[in-house]
Design a protein around this motif. Structure first.
Motif, PDB file in Angstrom:
ATOM      1  N   HIS A 196      37.656  33.302 -23.134  1.00 49.37           N
ATOM      2  CA  HIS A 196      36.591  32.314 -23.328  1.00 49.37           C
ATOM      3  C   HIS A 196      37.164  31.165 -24.146  1.00 49.37           C
ATOM      4  O   HIS A 196      37.173  31.202 -25.378  1.00 49.37           O
ATOM      5  CB  HIS A 196      35.394  32.982 -24.022  1.00 49.37           C
ATOM      6  CG  HIS A 196      34.193  32.087 -24.153  1.00 49.37           C
ATOM      7  ND1 HIS A 196      32.911  32.590 -24.244  1.00 49.37           N
ATOM      8  CD2 HIS A 196      34.063  30.742 -24.205  1.00 49.37           C
ATOM      9  CE1 HIS A 196      32.045  31.582 -24.354  1.00 49.37           C
ATOM     10  NE2 HIS A 196      32.728  30.441 -24.344  1.00 49.37           N
ATOM     11  N   HIS A 252      37.553  26.809 -23.793  1.00 46.50           N
ATOM     12  CA  HIS A 252      37.363  25.542 -23.077  1.00 46.50           C
ATOM     13  C   HIS A 252      38.557  24.657 -23.395  1.00 46.50           C
ATOM     14  O   HIS A 252      38.783  24.330 -24.574  1.00 46.50           O
ATOM     15  CB  HIS A 252      36.080  24.857 -23.541  1.00 46.50           C
ATOM     16  CG  HIS A 252      34.853  25.701 -23.345  1.00 46.50           C
ATOM     17  ND1 HIS A 252      34.038  25.585 -22.246  1.00 46.50           N
ATOM     18  CD2 HIS A 252      34.316  26.699 -24.097  1.00 46.50           C
ATOM     19  CE1 HIS A 252      33.042  26.466 -22.334  1.00 46.50           C
ATOM     20  NE2 HIS A 252      33.184  27.158 -23.445  1.00 46.50           N
ATOM     21  N   HIS A 300      28.081  31.400 -19.106  1.00 48.77           N
ATOM     22  CA  HIS A 300      27.556  31.452 -20.470  1.00 48.77           C
ATOM     23  C   HIS A 300      26.092  31.876 -20.379  1.00 48.77           C
ATOM     24  O   HIS A 300      25.335  31.321 -19.562  1.00 48.77           O
ATOM     25  CB  HIS A 300      27.602  30.077 -21.135  1.00 48.77           C
ATOM     26  CG  HIS A 300      28.950  29.637 -21.600  1.00 48.77           C
ATOM     27  ND1 HIS A 300      30.053  29.634 -20.799  1.00 48.77           N
ATOM     28  CD2 HIS A 300      29.360  29.161 -22.815  1.00 48.77           C
ATOM     29  CE1 HIS A 300      31.092  29.173 -21.499  1.00 48.77           C
ATOM     30  NE2 HIS A 300      30.697  28.884 -22.720  1.00 48.77           N
ATOM     31  N   HIS A 339      29.557  34.803 -24.215  1.00 52.32           N
ATOM     32  CA  HIS A 339      28.688  34.975 -25.392  1.00 52.32           C
ATOM     33  C   HIS A 339      27.829  36.246 -25.223  1.00 52.32           C
ATOM     34  O   HIS A 339      28.242  37.317 -25.619  1.00 52.32           O
ATOM     35  CB  HIS A 339      27.813  33.752 -25.695  1.00 52.32           C
ATOM     36  CG  HIS A 339      28.584  32.555 -26.160  1.00 52.32           C
ATOM     37  ND1 HIS A 339      29.291  32.536 -27.339  1.00 52.32           N
ATOM     38  CD2 HIS A 339      28.751  31.338 -25.593  1.00 52.32           C
ATOM     39  CE1 HIS A 339      29.863  31.348 -27.475  1.00 52.32           C
ATOM     40  NE2 HIS A 339      29.553  30.613 -26.434  1.00 52.32           N
ATOM     41  N   ASP A 359      36.624  29.978 -28.075  1.00 57.05           N
ATOM     42  CA  ASP A 359      35.670  29.005 -27.524  1.00 57.05           C
ATOM     43  C   ASP A 359      36.236  27.578 -27.552  1.00 57.05           C
ATOM     44  O   ASP A 359      36.741  27.108 -26.536  1.00 57.05           O
ATOM     45  CB  ASP A 359      34.322  29.090 -28.256  1.00 57.05           C
ATOM     46  CG  ASP A 359      33.129  28.687 -27.405  1.00 57.05           C
ATOM     47  OD1 ASP A 359      33.326  28.419 -26.208  1.00 57.05           O
ATOM     48  OD2 ASP A 359      32.000  28.656 -27.944  1.00 57.05           O
TER      49      ASP A 359
END
Ligand code: HPA
Ligand code: ZN
Length: 333
Positions: free
Chosen positions: A10, A12, A190, A214, A271
């Motif tokens: 996870h 970005h 998500h 999440h 994240d």
């Protein structure tokens, strides 16, 4: 920092844009940033919720213009990740955040792929690319994005769903996920970051996702927890993100440990590490300190990361990584 071998599931890539690189790219591309310098920019990283973060995050992307910019961004992440024990990374990107600014999707994908394709050789990190749809844009825009990605699908393993969650339920994207599945793409979303447990159920039942990104708010719904345990649906938790975006008050109060104790298949991830105070090795260390995790619990988190990874095309690598974690000696840290 914890060096235990791990997969990051996870992450970005736009969230790895460090202030120094942002200013270097701004200068190279002749873009003016509304901050006096890197320290002023860092001082703006005080978020009250997901939306307040997203406003700054999308704003800073104006510096990303050329394929080389995306290559440099991904190279910088892979270098840092490898130094923190990452052996495998599944990397999200937000094509609409770039195409809406006039940067073609091919520029983004080919720029990222150039760095990812050499990551195993350069950094010992295997990689996958996951294209996320912005859930606060229309379903039509997501479908157009999937269409535009068709010439580049050899670089893309799966689709995801991110951006502002509240008011944008997974069910809005039923058709585009069905289309992605028929193209052979893997599916994640998500859900339950700020949105309710019902969004986690929808992601599973309507979109057919294989992992939940999440999934924090699942804990409010005991029946959902029971199902997630029974089906061993991986949850990609991001504890530092949850603190910075005020989903939990403090790291000490994060439910990670309760989620492990409940039998959920949880993983720990960063994240948007440039914004939330640490890369994934830093995150392992922080949760260990805050929640008093022992070595076996840290080992379990690392094993889970490889169990939940999209390594089906390379089971030998998964087995090697699992064995490396099983034999990891914490006394060397
Ligand atoms: N949630 C939703 N969208 C995002 C996030 C996140 O934590 N980070 C980057 N885009
Ligand atoms: Zn995320």
């Amino acid at each position: 920092m914890s060096l235990i071998p791990k997969a990051e599931l996870h992450l970005h890539i736009e969230g790895t844009l460090e202030p120094e690189l942002a200013f270097a790219l701004a200068e190279r591309n002749g873009v003016e940033l509304p901050y006096a310098g890197t320290e002023a920019l860092r001082r703006a990283y005080l978020f009250s919720d997901l939306q307040s973060f997203l406003d700054l995050y999308y704003g800073l992307m104006v510096v990303l213009r050329t394929a080389d910019d995306f290559t440099e961004l991904a190279d910088a992440y892979l270098t840092r990740a490898a130094a923190q024990g990452v052996r495998h990374a599944e990397i999200f990107f937000d094509p609409q955040a770039h195409t809406e600014r006039g940067v073609p999707i091919g520029t983004v994908v080919e720029g990222l792929a150039h760095a990812l394709d050499r990551a195993e050789e350069r950094h010992g990190v295997s990689t996958r690319l996951i294209m996320c749809f912005l859930r606060d844009r229309s379903a039509e825009s997501a479908m157009e994005t999937l269409d535009a990605a068709k010439p580049y699908l050899h670089h893309i393993t799966g689709v995801g769903l991110d951006s502002a969650e509240t008011g944008h339920p997974p069910s809005k994207f039923r058709e585009v996920y069905a289309a992605a599945e028929s193209l052979g793409l893997r599916k994640v979303a998500h859900a339950g970051e700020e949105g309710p447990p019902a969004y986690v159920r929808q992601a599973l039942d309507v979109l057919g996702v294989e992992r939940i990104d999440h999934g924090l708010r699942s804990m409010e719904d005991p029946e959902l927890v029971e199902r997630l345990v029974r089906e061993q649906v991986p949850l990609t938790l991001c504890p530092l993100s949850n603190v910075r975006l005020r989903a939990v008050d403090t790291l000490e109060e994060h439910p990670l440990r309760a989620m492990m104790d409940a039998g959920l298949l949880v993983t720990v991830n960063s994240d948007d590490p440039a914004y939330f105070g640490g890369y994934v090795g830093d995150t392992f260390h922080a949760v260990r300190e805050a929640l008093g995790l022992n070595h076996e619990q840290l080992r379990e988190l690392a094993l889970n990361s490889f169990r939940a990874a999209f390594l089906d095309q390379d089971e030998a690598r998964r087995e090697r990584c699992l064995a490396e974690v099983a034999g990891y000696d914490f006394d060397r840290e």
